[in-house]
Design a protein around this motif. Structure first.
Motif, PDB file in Angstrom:
ATOM      1  N   ALA A  73      40.775 -43.479  84.581  1.00 37.28           N
ATOM      2  CA  ALA A  73      39.721 -43.571  83.576  1.00 37.28           C
ATOM      3  C   ALA A  73      39.814 -44.898  82.832  1.00 37.28           C
ATOM      4  O   ALA A  73      38.793 -45.537  82.546  1.00 37.28           O
ATOM      5  CB  ALA A  73      39.837 -42.401  82.592  1.00 37.28           C
ATOM      6  N   PHE A  87      33.216 -39.261  79.945  1.00 36.40           N
ATOM      7  CA  PHE A  87      34.099 -38.237  80.509  1.00 36.40           C
ATOM      8  C   PHE A  87      33.966 -36.939  79.708  1.00 36.40           C
ATOM      9  O   PHE A  87      33.615 -36.972  78.531  1.00 36.40           O
ATOM     10  CB  PHE A  87      35.553 -38.716  80.483  1.00 36.40           C
ATOM     11  N   SER A 136      39.357 -37.782  81.145  1.00 35.02           N
ATOM     12  CA  SER A 136      40.146 -38.988  80.876  1.00 35.02           C
ATOM     13  C   SER A 136      41.424 -38.668  80.124  1.00 35.02           C
ATOM     14  O   SER A 136      42.210 -39.569  79.837  1.00 35.02           O
ATOM     15  CB  SER A 136      39.317 -40.007  80.090  1.00 35.02           C
ATOM     16  N   GLU A 184      39.473 -42.067  76.880  1.00 36.55           N
ATOM     17  CA  GLU A 184      38.170 -42.592  76.461  1.00 36.55           C
ATOM     18  C   GLU A 184      38.079 -42.702  74.940  1.00 36.55           C
ATOM     19  O   GLU A 184      37.609 -43.703  74.401  1.00 36.55           O
ATOM     20  CB  GLU A 184      37.017 -41.717  76.999  1.00 36.55           C
TER      21      GLU A 184
END
Lengths: 286, 265
Positions: A186, A284, A23, A27
């Motif tokens: 993401a 992730f 990501s 994230e």
């Protein structure tokens, strides 16, 4: 052939090289509440492109350039081997192995965060493995030998791009593109954002993507060999003179310019990457 | 108002018995140097600035086996000037074999309207040790920052250790949660030397782990060093965070705990 179709394959998120698992700090930014919606995400992506995106674009362009020269040298070696059927010389230097190590070290020096180095090497290793099957080349083999633990992703990307027939500018564009598309996708999944809204952000970034690739290549073209890093370049070609056409000398001259490539750092990305490792619930890898 | 060009130089030499002597201490106003201890020099700014158009260079040459500490009396306030060129500050430092350099000037404040370029070239011998702190404040209280770009290049025996550019006051990075977030200051400290060398066999599964706190991290580099990076709302908070990171970096030299391995699909 101008490499356009290969560029599409290389930048495609469906390329089986594991890029979807990262990501790029989004994230952790979502977990910390610094990216909560499309507005924050737009600023996140623009800042990421101007820093990590530019650095990876420049490294990818440098790797693409090196792979093009390296394969020239290797082709010559293969020709020599065909004329003289004996055991191939075990001379790594002839394959550009020290130069690949050197370029990978330049990527290390621009990646202070160990979490980001780890993520870059994981992605680079997977991309290199995929690329060696899709576009086998002496340059990719040399890179794999030079950095067995996995090269930084932009180094692998640039070498793959050259092997696929792309030019350094296309490699830089692919690197810039992947530096923002992974995080954007993401964010769609993490925040439940409207995918079209997020793709509109990417469309707005299109001019900046082109600029980034342009600046990355210009930084490579404008750089002159280091003058005060005596054993840092191993080239010995000073005063910015172009070397002759000899591939190995040309490659060494290229390497002597890498010191000046952009190193734009993003302290928040460093903090996010390290913080991400402490998240026990992460979706992730990075 | 005319632009200023100045070149100052500090050079040490070994004085026998492991002692250090200041061989050269050459001021060039506005870069004025004062010896404040046996191995310590303070940079005393005489005159305002730098202003746009000024070009200042400081050379620091730490001879093998000697040690030197460089500090500054106050913060550097970078102001706009009349010239249409940026102000430039270049610091070139060489640290010889077995030598130690501690470089920790007060922060550089980028006042509104300034255009500043800071360039640091740090060349370390194989077993040199360095502590190098850099702090940048985005404008005086309540003002928008000027534009600044800081380039930092550190090499060990010619090999790249750390190469970074920091961009301040550019639209793409200002307020980006990926770059500075809502911070008003950014700082970093490079602590490098043989004591911070990574394990001999590089292995991605055993990448050294960072120490992490609120707004700071101590990041073990791929080469022999640790970079502490920090963001802060003001210069006081920034310094406090950097100090915590520096302490973490200095008291627990990098170890290699089993890292959480990344899935390798």
């Amino acid at each position: 052939m101008n490499g356009d179709a290969a560029l599409l394959l290389l930048a495609d998120s469906r390329l089986p090289a594991g890029g979807h698992a990262h990501s790029g700090g989004v994230e952790e930014a979502v977990r910390r509440g610094t990216v909560t919606g499309a507005g924050d995400l737009a600023r996140f992506l623009r800042g990421r492109l101007a820093t990590a995106g530019l650095v990876t674009a420049a490294l990818a362009a440098a790797a693409c350039e090196l792979a093009a020269v390296d394969s020239g040298g290797s082709a010559g070696r293969e020709l020599r081997a065909a004329c003289d059927p004996g055991p191939p010389p075990a001379d790594d230097a002839a394959d550009g192995v020290p130069l690949w190590r050197r370029l990978d070290a330049e990527a290390d020096a621009r990646t202070a965060s160990p979490a980001q180095r780890g993520a870059a090497r994981t992605q680079g290793r997977l991309l290199l493995r995929t690329a060696r099957r899709m576009w086998p080349s002496a340059a990719l083999d040399a890179l794999a030998r030079a950095v067995p633990e996995g090269p930084h992703h932009p180094v692998a990307l640039g070498a793959a791009a050259a092997s696929a027939g792309c030019a350094p500018r296309q490699a830089a564009l692919a690197a810039a593109y992947t530096s923002v598309t992974g995080p954007a996708t993401a964010a769609v999944r993490l925040l439940g954002l409207d995918p079209v809204t997020v793709h509109r952000l990417l469309a707005d970034l299109a001019p900046a993507l082109e600029d980034t690739a342009h600046v990355a290549c210009a930084s490579l073209d404008d750089a002159v060999p280091a003058d005060d890093e005596p054993d840092g370049c191993g080239a010995g070609h000073h005063q910015g003179r172009q070397p002759g056409r000899h591939p190995e000398r040309q490659a060494a001259w290229q390497a002597a310019r890498w010191h000046a490539l952009p190193g734009h750092s993003a302290p928040a990305l460093d903090l996010l990457a390290e913080g991400h490792l402490t998240n026990p619930m992460k979706l992730f890898v990075s | 108002m005319t632009a200023v060009t100045a070149r100052a130089l500090i050079r040490t030499e070994a004085a026998g018995g492991g002692r250090t002597r200041l061989e050269t201490l050459r001021s060039d106003p506005p870069l004025t140097l004062r010896q404040t201890g046996p191995r310590r020099v303070h940079l005393v700014s005489t005159g305002a600035g730098p202003l746009r158009g000024d070009h200042l260079e400081l050379g620091v040459d730490v001879a093998p086996g000697t040690s030197l500490e460089v500090r500054s009396v106050g913060a550097t306030l970078v102001l706009p000037g009349l010239a249409d060129t940026p102000s430039v500050m270049v610091v070139r430092a060489r640290v010889g074999a077995g030598a130690t350099l501690h470089f920790s000037p007060e922060p550089t404040v980028l006042a509104a309207g300034c255009v500043h370029r800071l360039v640091v070239r740090l060349s370390l011998a194989e077993d040199a040790t360095v502590f190098w702190r850099e702090e940048i404040v985005f404008g005086r209280h309540g003002e928008r920052p000027g534009r600044g770009r800081a380039r930092f290049d550190a090499t060990v025996a010619g090999r790249p250790l750390l190469r970074q550019d920091l961009l301040v006051g550019e639209e793409a990075v200002d307020g980006s949660p990926a770059v500075y977030g809502d911070a008003r200051c950014v700082g970093s400290t490079l602590i490098a030397g043989p004591a911070w060398a990574p394990p001999a066999v590089p292995d991605v599964k055993r990448e050294r782990r960072a120490a992490l706190g609120d707004g700071w991290a101590a990041l073990p580099l791929a080469g022999p060093g640790v970079q502490v990076c920090a963001l802060g709302a003001d210069a006081v908070q920034l310094r406090e965070r950097l100090r915590r990171g520096e302490e973490a970096a200095a008291t627990s030299p990098p170890t290699t705990p089993p890292a959480t391995s990344a899935p390798d699909g």
